[in-house]
Structures are given as structure tokens and as C-alpha cells.
Design an enzyme around this catalytic site. Structure first.
Site, PDB file in Angstrom:
ATOM      1  N   CYS A   1       8.612 189.733 -88.665  1.00 24.00           N
ATOM      2  CA  CYS A   1       8.517 188.519 -89.489  1.00 24.00           C
ATOM      3  C   CYS A   1       7.444 187.577 -88.934  1.00 24.00           C
ATOM      4  O   CYS A   1       6.270 187.862 -89.064  1.00 24.00           O
ATOM      5  CB  CYS A   1       9.886 187.853 -89.617  1.00 24.00           C
ATOM      6  SG  CYS A   1       9.975 186.690 -91.014  1.00 24.00           S
TER       7      CYS A   1
ATOM      8  N   HIS B   1      13.200 192.173 -91.555  1.00 22.10           N
ATOM      9  CA  HIS B   1      13.980 192.034 -90.319  1.00 22.10           C
ATOM     10  C   HIS B   1      14.811 193.302 -90.060  1.00 22.10           C
ATOM     11  O   HIS B   1      16.005 193.342 -90.342  1.00 22.10           O
ATOM     12  CB  HIS B   1      14.914 190.822 -90.405  1.00 22.10           C
ATOM     13  CG  HIS B   1      14.230 189.517 -90.151  1.00 22.10           C
ATOM     14  ND1 HIS B   1      14.075 188.997 -88.888  1.00 22.10           N
ATOM     15  CD2 HIS B   1      13.660 188.638 -91.005  1.00 22.10           C
ATOM     16  CE1 HIS B   1      13.438 187.833 -88.970  1.00 22.10           C
ATOM     17  NE2 HIS B   1      13.164 187.599 -90.236  1.00 22.10           N
TER      18      HIS B   1
ATOM     19  N   GLU C   1      15.981 194.391 -87.330  1.00 23.28           N
ATOM     20  CA  GLU C   1      17.063 194.165 -86.354  1.00 23.28           C
ATOM     21  C   GLU C   1      18.346 193.716 -87.031  1.00 23.28           C
ATOM     22  O   GLU C   1      19.449 193.939 -86.501  1.00 23.28           O
ATOM     23  CB  GLU C   1      16.617 193.146 -85.288  1.00 23.28           C
ATOM     24  CG  GLU C   1      16.718 191.693 -85.655  1.00 23.28           C
ATOM     25  CD  GLU C   1      15.650 191.187 -86.629  1.00 23.28           C
ATOM     26  OE1 GLU C   1      15.670 189.996 -86.969  1.00 23.28           O
ATOM     27  OE2 GLU C   1      14.776 192.004 -87.034  1.00 23.28           O
TER      28      GLU C   1
END
Length: 246
Positions: free
Chosen positions: A115, A218, A220
Site C-alpha cells: 500500500c 493488503h 497481510e
């Protein structure tokens, strides 16, 4: 063989609304830590600070770097004045993240930007950003889903022969939490993925001395639910380990 150590760039969280209102805390979101742990590596938070020499020393102690998400990139970094719809900026963190990036490049350590980290990679290498989605007239999709970080929303199409193509295939669905996008891609970088409306969603630069990938979404936040997104971290750690031992 010693375990791989992955440095994750940290930020500052200002406490609000309780006894310690206004108190500053060094942090990264736990999702980054857990994604690295599941990949079999040791996560090491590189805490935000304004002593750039100390930051360089911390980067020397890790084997690879994740540049995490956060504030908008200050537009003076790519030669622009702030426009009406820019969000909150943190110029000191821009300096911090760029120092991490430049030090890792100098030391030939792999880098993974997520990001804001993806945008930092583009900007530090001479690329530019649209300060808000509304300034790019080709944008048609909702790129800030605002809710449920573990939910995928829009699709991306990936270029064959790239690092992420080998993991995700030709098409994938991703989550999306951003209001800025890449305008001019930095010289020397290859576009890896785009959304259907043409937003650049990933770039890479991979050669004998350099391994840099960046994604606008994202992974994660998805990695505990979707194996493909955990695989990005798994394969990144493998690259870090391989290059560490070269």
C-alpha cells in the site's frame, strides 16, 4: 542455517480518548507480524525514528524489508503541491521509509512494499502519484472498500513472467483500502498487475542485485484466510533466504 529476519517499517500511533490521550506508541499492525511468522521467518519491527543513521544501522541487522502501509506520501517528494483531496501526511516517516529503502538497496536486501510502501517505492525511484482517485478520470471501481479487511473485492490481472504471476496466476481478487494511486511508474520498474479500470496495482524490479516488489492491496490482511496471499510472504522469505546466502 540461521533463520531469516524480516524488518517491518513501523509508524507512530497517537493514543486517543483515555488516560494516556496524546501518548505516542511505536507500532505495526499485527497482521504483518503473523504473516512473516507463518512464512517461517523472524519479524523485526523497525521503529519509526528521526535519526536516519540509526535507521540505517537497523536495516543492516535484517535480511529483507517490508515497507508497511500508512499515511499519504507528501507530494513534494514527487514535485507537486498538495491538492484539495490529499489525506493526512507524515513527512518525517517519508524520510524514514525512504532511508530504509535506499539502505536496503545499497545492501542488496530484498524489499516488499505494501500500500503506502508500494507508493514509497514508486516515488523514491522518480515515479508520481495521483493525490486522490478523483483526479484520475479513468477510475471506475471502488478502491476503498472501507470495511472488512479480510474480504476480497475487485479483481486484478497479472503479467505473465512476473513474481506474483507465479503465485496468483493470471487473475486474482484483492482487498482495497486506498485513495491514492500511481500516476507515472518509476523508470526501471515493470507493471505487474492492474485493476480492470487501469489502476496500477503492483510493480517489480528484479535483477541480479535487486529484488523489489510492491502491491497496492493488503495481502497481510488476507493471509490468514487465503493461502495464495500467505504464499506471497512465503515466497518472499524464500527469496530473502536465497539472496542472503548468495
Amino acid at each position: 542455517m540461521k533463520p531469516v529476519i524480516i524488518g517491518i517499517s513501523g509508524s507512530i500511533l497517537v493514543n486517543k480518548g483515555d488516560t494516556f490521550s496524546g501518548y505516542k506508541r511505536a507500532y505495526v499492525n499485527q497482521d504483518y507480524v503473523e504473516s512473516v511468522l507463518r512464512a517461517g521467518a523472524i519479524p523485526f519491527i523497525i521503529p519509526f525514528n528521526e535519526d536516519l543513521e540509526i535507521t540505517k544501522l537497523m536495516v543492516e541487522k535484517v535480511d529483507g524489508v517490508i515497507l508497511s502501509g500508512g499515511h499519504d506520501v507528501e507530494p513534494s517528494n514527487y514535485g507537486e503541491n498538495p491538492l484539495m483531496k490529499i489525506g493526512e501526511v507524515f513527512p518525517q516517516r517519508d524520510d524514514f521509509d525512504m532511508t530504509i529503502y535506499n539502505t536496503a538497496i545499497e545492501l542488496k536486501k530484498p524489499i516488499f512494499g505494501i500500500c503506502r510502501g508500494f507508493q514509497i517505492i514508486n516515488v523514491v525511484n522518480g515515479g508520481t502519484l495521483y493525490q486522490d482517485l478523483s483526479y484520475a478520470d479513468f477510475v471506475k471501481l471502488k478502491h476503498d472498500q472501507r470495511d472488512n479487511p479480510a474480504q476480497v473485492t475487485h479483481s486484478v490481472e497479472l503479467e505473465e513472467g512476473t513474481f506474483l504471476f507465479d503465485i496468483l496466476g493470471k487473475n486474482a481478487k484483492v482487498n482495497s483500502f486506498h485513495h491514492q494511486i500511481v500516476k507515472d511508474v518509476a523508470n526501471g520498474f515493470k507493471v505487474v498487475a492492474k485493476s480492470p479500470d487501469g489502476v496500477v496495482e503492483s510493480i517489480q524490479k528484479i535483477d541480479e542485485d535487486t529484488f523489489v516488489i510492491g502491491v497496492q492491496w493488503h495481502p497481510e490482511m488476507l493471509s490468514s484466510t487465503y493461502k495464495d496471499f500467505q504464499n506471497i510472504f512465503d515466497e518472499f522469505v524464500k527469496i530473502v533466504e536465497k539472496r542472503k546466502n548468495m
